[in-house]
Structure formats: C-alpha cells, structure tokens
Design a protein around this motif. Structure first.
Motif, short mmCIF file in Angstrom:
data_model
loop_
_atom_site.label_atom_id
_atom_site.label_comp_id
_atom_site.label_asym_id
_atom_site.label_seq_id
_atom_site.Cartn_x
_atom_site.Cartn_y
_atom_site.Cartn_z
N UNK A 247 -2.70 -15.29 19.23
CA UNK A 247 -1.38 -15.93 19.33
C UNK A 247 -0.55 -15.36 20.47
N UNK A 248 -1.08 -14.41 21.24
CA UNK A 248 -0.38 -13.86 22.39
C UNK A 248 -0.89 -14.54 23.66
N UNK A 249 0.02 -15.04 24.46
CA UNK A 249 -0.34 -15.74 25.69
C UNK A 249 -0.81 -14.71 26.72
N UNK A 250 -2.08 -14.77 27.18
CA UNK A 250 -2.57 -13.77 28.13
C UNK A 250 -1.88 -13.80 29.48
N UNK A 251 -1.18 -14.89 29.79
CA UNK A 251 -0.43 -14.99 31.05
C UNK A 251 0.96 -14.36 30.93
N UNK A 252 1.39 -13.97 29.72
CA UNK A 252 2.76 -13.49 29.52
C UNK A 252 2.79 -12.19 28.72
N UNK A 253 1.73 -11.42 28.78
CA UNK A 253 1.71 -10.16 28.04
C UNK A 253 2.76 -9.19 28.59
N UNK A 254 3.38 -8.47 27.67
CA UNK A 254 4.39 -7.50 28.06
C UNK A 254 5.73 -8.08 28.40
N UNK A 255 5.96 -9.35 28.04
CA UNK A 255 7.23 -10.01 28.33
C UNK A 255 7.81 -10.60 27.05
N UNK A 256 9.13 -10.80 27.06
CA UNK A 256 9.78 -11.35 25.87
C UNK A 256 9.67 -10.40 24.70
N UNK A 257 9.10 -10.86 23.60
CA UNK A 257 8.99 -10.04 22.39
C UNK A 257 7.69 -9.25 22.34
N UNK A 258 6.79 -9.47 23.31
CA UNK A 258 5.50 -8.78 23.32
C UNK A 258 5.62 -7.47 24.07
N UNK A 259 5.57 -6.36 23.35
CA UNK A 259 5.64 -5.05 23.97
C UNK A 259 4.21 -4.57 24.23
N UNK A 260 3.84 -4.51 25.50
CA UNK A 260 2.49 -4.11 25.88
C UNK A 260 2.52 -2.66 26.37
N UNK A 261 1.69 -1.82 25.77
CA UNK A 261 1.64 -0.40 26.14
C UNK A 261 0.25 -0.06 26.66
N UNK A 262 0.13 1.11 27.30
CA UNK A 262 -1.17 1.55 27.80
C UNK A 262 -2.14 1.77 26.65
N UNK A 263 -1.62 2.22 25.51
CA UNK A 263 -2.48 2.42 24.34
C UNK A 263 -3.01 1.08 23.83
N UNK A 264 -2.17 0.05 23.86
CA UNK A 264 -2.62 -1.28 23.43
C UNK A 264 -3.68 -1.82 24.37
N UNK A 265 -3.51 -1.59 25.68
CA UNK A 265 -4.51 -2.05 26.64
C UNK A 265 -5.86 -1.42 26.35
N UNK A 266 -5.87 -0.12 26.06
CA UNK A 266 -7.13 0.55 25.75
C UNK A 266 -7.75 -0.02 24.48
N UNK A 267 -6.91 -0.27 23.49
CA UNK A 267 -7.41 -0.82 22.21
C UNK A 267 -7.98 -2.22 22.39
N UNK A 268 -7.43 -2.98 23.35
CA UNK A 268 -7.89 -4.35 23.58
C UNK A 268 -8.94 -4.42 24.69
N UNK A 269 -9.60 -3.30 24.94
CA UNK A 269 -10.73 -3.23 25.88
C UNK A 269 -10.34 -3.55 27.32
N UNK A 270 -9.10 -3.27 27.68
CA UNK A 270 -8.66 -3.41 29.06
C UNK A 270 -8.90 -2.09 29.78
N UNK A 271 -9.54 -2.14 30.92
CA UNK A 271 -9.93 -0.93 31.63
C UNK A 271 -9.11 -0.75 32.90
#
Length: 596
Positions: A247-271
């Motif tokens: 339900x999170x738009x991959x083009x708008x991560x870390x904006x609006x109500x979506x708080x994107x952190x470095x820990x979340x990136x690691x958990x979501x397999x972002x390198x």
C-alpha cells in the motif's frame, strides 16, 4: 587510478565508496568528462543564437539519453537501469554554471518563491518529508498583512536565504529563473530528444555542516544532479522490495505520512549502492524509485577546514533536472490502465476496496506491488524515446515511427497478458485487450505526450526571449523591480508567465484521463480536481479580506473530497488543514506535488 571496462572509464576516488550489490546490473557506472561536444548540439546553439556553453549541456543530456537507451530491455523494461556518476575534469570548464551570485542577482530581477523541507510530527510519530513556503512578512497563516499577492512572497537575499538553517528549494527554477537556467533547461530538452516528455529543473541551496539536508526518500522522476557550488554527500540505494507493504507508493517513499528510515531500507532489502561527495562540476544520475539521502556535515574535513567559519561560497548549490515522463503518465502502467478503462475491460489490479482513480492514472499501490519483480519493473518503466522526439526523423507518419509504435503496443499487450497470468485471471475472449486497442492507446499517448513536450519547449523558449529583452534594457529591469510596477511590466514576471504553460500541460494530462473514460479526445476539457492535486485557495481568515476586489490565494494540497464531489479538504504548506472548501474558492489544479 582508472579502469577501462566495456569502454566505460571507471575513475576511483577516495571520496567515493561503491558497495557491492546482489543485483549486479544495478551497480553504479562511472563516466569520464570531458565529452566530445556533439556537432548536432553545436549546430543547435548556433541556430538558436545561444552561447556555446549550452552545447556542452545538450551533449551531457545526450549522454543521459544514451544511458537510458542502453539499459532499456527489448520488452521495454528499464529494470536494469543503474545510477551513474560523472566526475568533472579540473582542466575542463563547468558543464553547467550557477552560484550564489547568480541566485542573488535572480532574486533582484524577479519575484521568486521557494520552500524548505522538514519532517512533520503527527501524534508523536515522525512523518515523511514535507514542503512549506519560505519567506515574506507573513502571519501564522502565511498571509502578508502589508502587501498583496506576489509581493507577499518576495524573498530577501539576506533575511530569507543567508539566515536559512536547512535546504532551500526553488522548484521549477529552470522556468522561473530566465538568466542561464531557462537556456540550460532548453538545452537539456534538446539533448534528451524525446527520452523524457519534459524536464523540470529545481535549485537546492544548503548551508555547510547540515546533518540531514534531505532524509531518505524516492522520487517520481529520473533525476540528473549537477553540483554547481560547494559540496554535498549523497547516498543512493537500490529500490526497496515493494511487496513488504504493497500500500506504499514506491515513487513517493519517505514523503507525506510515510517515514522512511535507513533501518527500514535495510529491512526491505534495499542496498546501499553509492556513497559519494559531489564537488562543483560533478554529475550524478539517480533513476526514479531509487532511495537517496543527502547531507553537508563532513564534506569539509581536511585540516585547513577545521574550526573555520563557512561563507556563502561554501554553501552547497546543485541543480536537479527531473525527467518528467512518469509525472505526465508516459509509462506502461498508465497506458495499460487507460486502455482497459477506455474499452470497458476488467482490470485485475483494481479491487472493490482499492484506491480511487487519481490524476496519476497509475495504480502504484495495492496488487501491482505484489507482482513478480521483473513484471512490476516493466509496468513501472517509462516509454522509450521512440515515442517522442523534436526531430523530423521520428515523425509519426514515417515507417520507422510506425514500427516503433507497434513495438510499444506489443510490449504493452505482453505486460497486460503477463499481469493477468500472474493474478490467475482468464479473460473472456470477447473482453480481452487486443493489439489494435494497445496500438490505439500508444498512438494517443504519443499525440498527447508530444503536446506536453512542445509546451515545455515553448515555456523555456519564452523565458530565453524574456531574458534577451532584459539584457537589451541594460540593467533597467533589475533597478526598477519593486512592489509598484506598471501592469505591462508586471505581466512579464515569471510568476505570471510560467503558470500558463503548466496549465496547458495539466489540460493535456486531463485529456488523457478523459480519453480513458470516454474513448476519444475532447476539446475544452476542464481539469477535474482530485485527491493529491496542488491548488490555490483562500485561507478561512482571508475570506472577508479583499484587495483590489480580489481575495488573496495560497497554495494547498487536496487531501480529501466529499462523496458528492462538492467539498474539498485542503492542507496548506504551513501544515494548516481547512475542511469543506467549495470549488469556487479554488484555482487549479496546478500539478501533482513536489519532489526533492
């Protein structure tokens, strides 16, 4: 030290850290400057009476277009398109120039608006990156008590810029700052030659020693970052696995109500792919949906910088040129959505409880994010440069153009069939999408996309002509800009000239949306206002105030629409929410938001 691999020179610097990725095709590329200036670019600047330096800019963006072509698969997917870094050769001129003196001059010659970014807290929870207006003698609602309309937002170099503690963003600076940046944007369009429906150049100004100038986020655009002054550290990551939260738009991560952190990136397999400090003249390409974060904290770390004070010349300034194909819906998921809507065919990606259709015309949340990575990446890919071009060689009536459109239609049909197969849906033969319907869709997207591209070109040409007029006035313009100006002169200000072109582009996007509803083009379409749109509205405290018979308007975002479509809830850039606004108090829409 330099390595030559596949004819690409890899330059190794101590200020670059490259991290090995499990996705080998996403490893960043390193390209060397100088580029041999393209003869086509040289001829173009001569024909348009521009300075030769813009031939270098055009050549740079030809390289960007080539990078996109080389990483577009035969099925239309750009899943393998990686970032790239191009270091400036110190013996070569800057590819694009713009420094603090240029900005100070621009502020004196026009009425420019800007914003700053911050993370808002809501009920104790830190949200994503949001924008708020900067400058002007305003009250708590952003209303200036002394002056009206554009005068209220005029920025002061000392008060608003030099006193800033975080990044200042001049959105669409390429169209609003006619000196240098308009011609730069025009050169970028020429170099791309259809690789993007349009370009939007933003200017970012950040003081030295800022711990987080932009938190982790993604953008809807492929972006070309050109550092023009000072230094800035960039960390670029591979796209997160969107199936973790569909339900999170991959083009708008870390904006609006979506708080994107470095820990979340690691958990979501972002390198982490790249950790680099940009210096003046360096160029960085970051594809859409690749998370990135920036700072200026440790960019000055040699022994000569310890304990010294930092001047305005040390501030980081960079230009971000957004390739706006996704913004204008020129991608496969938008074409698929509208092809199905226009022919009344069931869309397996839409569910009864799914999000309402929005102005983007692409469902970037929900079931699409649960598809296989290869298919999802294909749907999220923008169309290649065979669809749009300013050059006659790609005239849509030519055999080559017809073959290109047929290839795009074939890719679209393949993506659609694969989507149904993965979702376990079998179409009734009478209700299946056909190649001819796909070709009809592609041709209409080409028709509207070319209009959008032409509007961008017209907008930048008008800005270049305006700058030539100002030069001919021998500085009189700068001396006479003030809060009291003749109407004829005031109409030449960018804040009145530029929005007219964006309104044209909004109408084109609405033409696409309406075609999806009614199958066919319609004249005189009035843009619908939908959730997520940027509009202008009267603040509630201002409803009773009139200046020269008009109410003062302020920028806002539509966050909710009543079930009968009559009332709108708005959020202003200062965070204030206004509920139940009637449409006659609104102007717009004016696009679909901002990016960092």
């Amino acid at each position: 030290m330099a390595l030559l691999i596949n004819n690409v020179v890899l330059i190794l610097y101590t200020s670059i850290i490259v991290f090995p990725s499990s996705s080998a095709f996403l490893q960043p590329l390193f390209k060397e400057q100088p580029l041999a200036v393209s003869p086509d670019s040289t001829r173009w600047v001569f024909e348009n009476n521009l300075d030769n330096k813009y031939a270098i800019t055009s050549t740079l963006f030809k390289e960007v277009a080539l990078h996109l072509r080389m990483h577009t698969d035969s099925n239309g997917s750009r899943a393998s398109c990686p970032p790239f870094l191009m270091r400036r050769n110190e013996n070569e001129p800057m590819m694009i120039e713009f420094n603090c003196n240029d900005l100070e001059s621009a502020l004196s010659c026009d009425y420019l608006s800007a914003c700053t970014g911050s993370r808002k807290s809501n009920e104790g929870k830190i949200g994503g990156w949001e924008m708020e207006d900067l400058g002007g003698n305003q009250d708590e609602h952003g209303y200036n008590q002394d002056v009206h309309s554009f005068q209220a937002k005029r920025l002061d170099w000392k008060e608003d810029i030099l006193n800033a503690t975080n990044t200042i963003i001049f959105n669409s600076a390429g169209s609003y700052i006619s000196s240098t940046l308009a011609a730069t944007s025009l050169a970028a369009l020429h170099g791309l030659d259809g690789a993007s429906a349009g370009v939007c150049m933003n200017l970012y100004v950040t003081p030295a020693m800022v711990q987080t100038s932009a938190p982790p986020h993604t953008d809807k655009q492929d972006v070309v970052v050109v550092q023009t002054q000072g230094r800035k550290r960039w960390r670029v990551y591979s796209p997160p696995d969107s199936s973790f939260d569909s339900e999170l738009d991959p083009f708008k991560r870390g904006k609006g109500t979506d708080s994107l952190t470095l820990e979340m990136l690691e958990r979501e397999n972002s390198e982490l792919l790249l950790d680099v400090t940009l210096y003046p003249g360096d160029t960085l390409f970051v594809p859409a949906r690749f998370p990135h974060t920036t700072d200026t904290l440790d960019c000055y770390d040699n022994e000569n910088d310890i304990g010294r004070s930092f001047e305005k010349e040390d501030w980081s300034m960079h230009l971000t040129v957004g390739l706006d194909s996704h913004v204008w819906n020129l991608n496969y998921i938008s074409m698929r959505t509208l092809a199905l809507r226009s022919h009344g065919i069931h869309d397996v990606l839409l569910q009864q409880t799914a999000h309402s259709f929005d102005r983007n015309m692409d469902m970037c949340v929900g079931r699409v994010n649960q598809l296989s990575n290869d298919l999802r990446e294909g749907l999220y890919s923008s169309v290649d440069d065979t669809m749009l071009s300013f050059h006659s060689k790609n005239d849509r009536s030519s055999p080559k153009s017809a073959q290109s459109m047929e290839k795009l239609a074939s890719n679209l049909l393949s993506f659609h069939d694969r989507t149904n197969l993965e979702c376990g849906f079998r179409e009734d033969e009478a209700q299946s999408l056909t190649f001819d319907q796909c070709l009809q869709t592609v041709n209409h997207f080409q028709y509207v996309g070319q209009k959008i591209a032409n509007s961008h070109q017209d907008m930048y040409v008008a800005a270049v002509k305006e700058e030539q007029m100002r030069v001919n006035e021998e500085g009189g313009w700068a001396r006479n800009v003030g809060n009291s100006m003749p109407d004829e002169r005031a109409r030449r200000l960018s804040i009145f000239r530029v929005p007219l072109y964006f309104q044209e582009m909004d109408m084109c996007r609405e033409e696409l949306r309406a075609w999806g509803d009614f199958l066919g083009t319609h004249e005189n379409i009035s843009p619908m206002i939908l959730v997520g749109d940027q509009v202008e509205s009267v603040f509630p405290t201002n409803l009773c105030r009139e200046v020269d018979g008009e109410h003062p308007f302020n920028s806002a975002k539509v966050i909710k629409i009543s079930s009968d479509g009559m009332l709108y809830d708005l959020q202003y850039f200062n965070g204030m929410v206004q509920k139940g606004v009637q449409e006659h108090y609104l102007r717009g829409p004016h696009g679909i938001g901002l990016y960092i």
